[in-house]
Design an enzyme around this catalytic site. Structure first.
Site, mmCIF file in Angstrom:
data_model
loop_
_atom_site.group_PDB
_atom_site.id
_atom_site.type_symbol
_atom_site.label_atom_id
_atom_site.label_comp_id
_atom_site.label_asym_id
_atom_site.label_seq_id
_atom_site.Cartn_x
_atom_site.Cartn_y
_atom_site.Cartn_z
ATOM 1 N N TYR A 13 0.797 -1.228 0.000
ATOM 2 C CA TYR A 13 0.000 0.000 0.000
ATOM 3 C C TYR A 13 0.830 1.280 0.000
ATOM 4 C CZ TYR A 13 -3.711 -3.269 0.996
ATOM 5 O OH TYR A 13 -4.588 -4.320 0.916
ATOM 6 N N HIS A 90 -9.631 -0.023 -5.780
ATOM 7 C CA HIS A 90 -8.682 -0.706 -4.903
ATOM 8 C C HIS A 90 -7.295 -0.168 -5.178
ATOM 9 C CE1 HIS A 90 -11.682 -3.605 -3.617
ATOM 10 N NE2 HIS A 90 -12.073 -3.621 -4.876
#
Length: 135
Positions: A13, A90
């Site tokens: 991330y 996402h």
């Protein structure tokens, strides 16, 4: 877990924080003529309540449902009631991750899905929403 950005699995991330994501979404929205409000919750019921409100008020949505993407039929039912564009988003490429992440119960009731471009996934999703509401 978006509130944990910068701390949660930075190899997937990145090091940027949730505050960085909010800033990016708001500034990108302004460039597109959108008034963007960013919300984050760790509670499924609260997210469903927000979806109901968006449906009632015909508010377009960019939705990152995190792990709820893969199993929350209650959230899917809420998204089904939408009255404005909704783009699933996402940060990571869910198709390239663990097997359970390959299935989304949201995708079939969304206008589209954008995944795998890091925070730029949100910018692309906002562009898609802007296009959908002006066409």
């Amino acid at each position: 877990n978006l509130g944990r950005l910068g701390k949660r699995e930075p190899s997937i991330y990145g090091a940027a924080t949730y505050a960085d994501l909010v800033d990016l979404c708001v500034s990108s929205g302004k460039e597109l003529g959108l008034d963007v409000e960013v919300r984050q919750t760790d509670y499924e019921g609260e997210l469903i309540t927000w979806m109901h409100s968006a449906c009632d008020d015909s508010v377009p949505v960019v939705l990152n449902a995190g792990a709820l993407t893969h199993y929350s039929y209650a959230l899917m039912d809420a998204v089904k009631m939408r009255t404005a564009p909704l783009v699933e988003v996402h940060i990571s490429n869910i198709a390239a991750r663990e097997g359970f992440r390959h299935e989304s119960v949201i995708t079939s009731v969304a206008d589209g899905i954008i995944a795998g471009f890091g925070f730029q996934s949100y910018v692309l999703a906002l562009r898609a929403v802007a296009s959908l509401i002006t066409s």
